[in-house]
Design a protein around this motif. Structure first.
Motif, mmCIF file in Angstrom:
data_model
loop_
_atom_site.group_PDB
_atom_site.id
_atom_site.type_symbol
_atom_site.label_atom_id
_atom_site.label_comp_id
_atom_site.label_asym_id
_atom_site.label_seq_id
_atom_site.Cartn_x
_atom_site.Cartn_y
_atom_site.Cartn_z
ATOM 1 N N LYS A 132 18.380 6.565 85.361
ATOM 2 C CA LYS A 132 18.446 6.720 83.910
ATOM 3 C C LYS A 132 19.832 6.289 83.452
ATOM 4 N N PRO A 133 20.079 4.983 83.375
ATOM 5 C CA PRO A 133 21.425 4.453 83.120
ATOM 6 C C PRO A 133 22.075 4.945 81.837
ATOM 7 N N ALA A 134 21.297 5.447 80.909
ATOM 8 C CA ALA A 134 21.888 5.976 79.686
ATOM 9 C C ALA A 134 22.604 7.300 79.932
ATOM 10 N N SER A 135 22.368 7.919 81.081
ATOM 11 C CA SER A 135 22.971 9.213 81.405
ATOM 12 C C SER A 135 24.156 9.015 82.336
ATOM 13 N N GLY A 136 25.334 9.390 81.870
ATOM 14 C CA GLY A 136 26.521 9.274 82.695
ATOM 15 C C GLY A 136 27.670 8.614 81.972
ATOM 16 N N TYR A 137 28.559 7.990 82.735
ATOM 17 C CA TYR A 137 29.807 7.457 82.195
ATOM 18 C C TYR A 137 30.001 6.002 82.633
ATOM 19 N N SER A 138 30.890 5.330 81.917
ATOM 20 C CA SER A 138 31.187 3.931 82.253
ATOM 21 C C SER A 138 32.671 3.702 82.499
ATOM 22 N N GLU A 139 33.489 4.738 82.322
ATOM 23 C CA GLU A 139 34.940 4.594 82.491
ATOM 24 C C GLU A 139 35.455 5.524 83.583
ATOM 25 N N PRO A 140 36.454 5.095 84.353
ATOM 26 C CA PRO A 140 37.057 5.982 85.358
ATOM 27 C C PRO A 140 37.666 7.214 84.698
ATOM 28 N N GLY A 141 37.715 8.288 85.444
ATOM 29 C CA GLY A 141 38.294 9.523 84.940
ATOM 30 C C GLY A 141 38.313 10.557 86.041
ATOM 31 N N SER A 142 38.563 11.793 85.669
ATOM 32 C CA SER A 142 38.511 12.915 86.612
ATOM 33 C C SER A 142 37.357 13.816 86.180
ATOM 34 N N TYR A 143 36.271 13.759 86.946
ATOM 35 C CA TYR A 143 35.034 14.431 86.572
ATOM 36 C C TYR A 143 34.690 15.542 87.559
ATOM 37 N N VAL A 144 33.849 16.468 87.101
ATOM 38 C CA VAL A 144 33.192 17.425 87.980
ATOM 39 C C VAL A 144 31.687 17.267 87.771
ATOM 40 N N THR A 145 30.927 17.356 88.861
ATOM 41 C CA THR A 145 29.478 17.271 88.781
ATOM 42 C C THR A 145 28.869 18.473 89.488
ATOM 43 N N LEU A 146 27.970 19.173 88.807
ATOM 44 C CA LEU A 146 27.211 20.275 89.408
ATOM 45 C C LEU A 146 25.778 19.798 89.595
ATOM 46 N N THR A 147 25.232 19.957 90.794
ATOM 47 C CA THR A 147 23.853 19.556 91.051
ATOM 48 C C THR A 147 23.083 20.707 91.680
ATOM 49 N N THR A 148 21.798 20.806 91.328
ATOM 50 C CA THR A 148 20.924 21.811 91.933
ATOM 51 C C THR A 148 19.487 21.339 91.811
ATOM 52 N N CYS A 149 18.585 22.052 92.446
ATOM 53 C CA CYS A 149 17.169 21.660 92.424
ATOM 54 C C CYS A 149 16.501 22.078 91.114
ATOM 55 N N THR A 150 15.498 21.336 90.727
ATOM 56 C CA THR A 150 14.690 21.657 89.557
ATOM 57 C C THR A 150 13.309 21.047 89.726
ATOM 58 N N PRO A 151 12.252 21.659 89.173
ATOM 59 C CA PRO A 151 12.185 22.966 88.544
ATOM 60 C C PRO A 151 12.519 24.090 89.537
ATOM 61 N N GLU A 152 12.637 25.303 89.012
ATOM 62 C CA GLU A 152 12.955 26.427 89.874
ATOM 63 C C GLU A 152 11.893 26.595 90.946
ATOM 64 N N PHE A 153 12.346 27.068 92.106
ATOM 65 C CA PHE A 153 11.498 27.338 93.271
ATOM 66 C C PHE A 153 10.869 26.071 93.843
#
Length: 258
Positions: free
Chosen positions: A219-240
């Motif tokens: 989904k290329p519309a989601s995210g960034y195009s410039e360098p920086g200092s980022y944090v990313t949190l990832t987890t499973c979905t849907p629940e369970f």
């Protein structure tokens, strides 16, 4: 008149009773497994994570716990520029804007070396190197993706955590909103990130979300195009389930020496 065989009736009744016992036994076993997964693993992992946070605070000489406050200086002014230990392999280089931040050093595998706090969620958890289940995630820890930036470093400080069972530290990250704070405390610094974007669902194979410049491959519309200092949190979905991934991104807002 047909006579029914009493012996046959007894055998049928015994068979039905034995079948019922098997069904009940299986039901009890399944119930115990559910209780173990949904209650006991959470209880145990949360206790382990809490003790690890206390241990880190004592090791750092801060037995009273960390400070969740907003750093007093922006990244380029509050950091000790002589202590930038981030390497090219861990997301090194200068952040956007031309300055350098005091990035945390890479720890040993499975070592807990930082504490993450998310005030909106009431979350405090240790951060450990790696995302193995047995060594990190199933202990209730938040895991740091190898080959992504360390806290405060240029690039993407990418993290994973369980959404259900084993402490489920990322259970409610879907509740995070733009502007919410995420602090990461290490022995020497406090890093504050500010939540900026959310990707509600993507495939588990979407490695772009944890790239140095995070951007979804699917989904290329989601995210960034410039360098920086980022944090990313990832987890499973849907629940369970573990079918898809939920992603929350933030940007470094400040660094404060401890």
């Amino acid at each position: 008149m047909v006579q029914r065989d009493p012996r046959g009736r007894r055998l049928a009744a015994r068979g039905l009773w034995s079948g019922a016992e098997v069904v009940v036994t299986l039901g009890v076993v399944l119930l115990l497994l559910v209780v173990h997964q949904l209650w006991w693993t959470n209880r145990q992992a949360r206790a382990d994570a809490r003790h690890k946070v206390q241990s880190l605070q004592q090791e750092w000489g801060r037995p009273g716990g960390g400070d969740d406050g907003v750093p007093s200086a922006p990244p380029d002014e509050g950091a000790d520029k002589d202590k930038d230990t981030d390497t090219a392999g861990e997301g090194g280089g200068a952040p956007a804007g031309g300055g350098r931040t005091a990035a945390a050093a890479a720890p040993r595998w499975d070592q807990a070396y930082a504490v993450i706090r998310i005030p909106r969620l009431g979350l405090t958890a240790p951060v450990a190197q790696g995302i193995s289940k047995s060594g990190v995630l199933d202990k209730g820890y938040v895991g740091h993706y190898p080959r992504t930036a360390q806290p405060g470093g240029a690039g993407n400080f990418a993290l994973a955590g369980h959404r259900n069972t084993h402490g489920e530290p990322f259970r409610h990250i879907d509740r995070l909103r733009r502007g919410d704070r995420i602090t990461v405390e290490t022995r020497e610094h406090m890093y504050t990130y500010v939540v900026d974007k959310t990707l509600a669902q993507t495939a588990a194979r979407d490695s772009g979300v944890i790239a140095a410049v995070p951007r979804s491959n699917l989904k290329p519309a989601s995210g960034y195009s410039e360098p920086g200092s980022y944090v990313t949190l990832t987890t499973c979905t849907p629940e369970f389930t573990s079918r898809y991934r939920l992603v929350v991104w933030g940007k470094l807002a400040g660094v404060r020496g401890r």
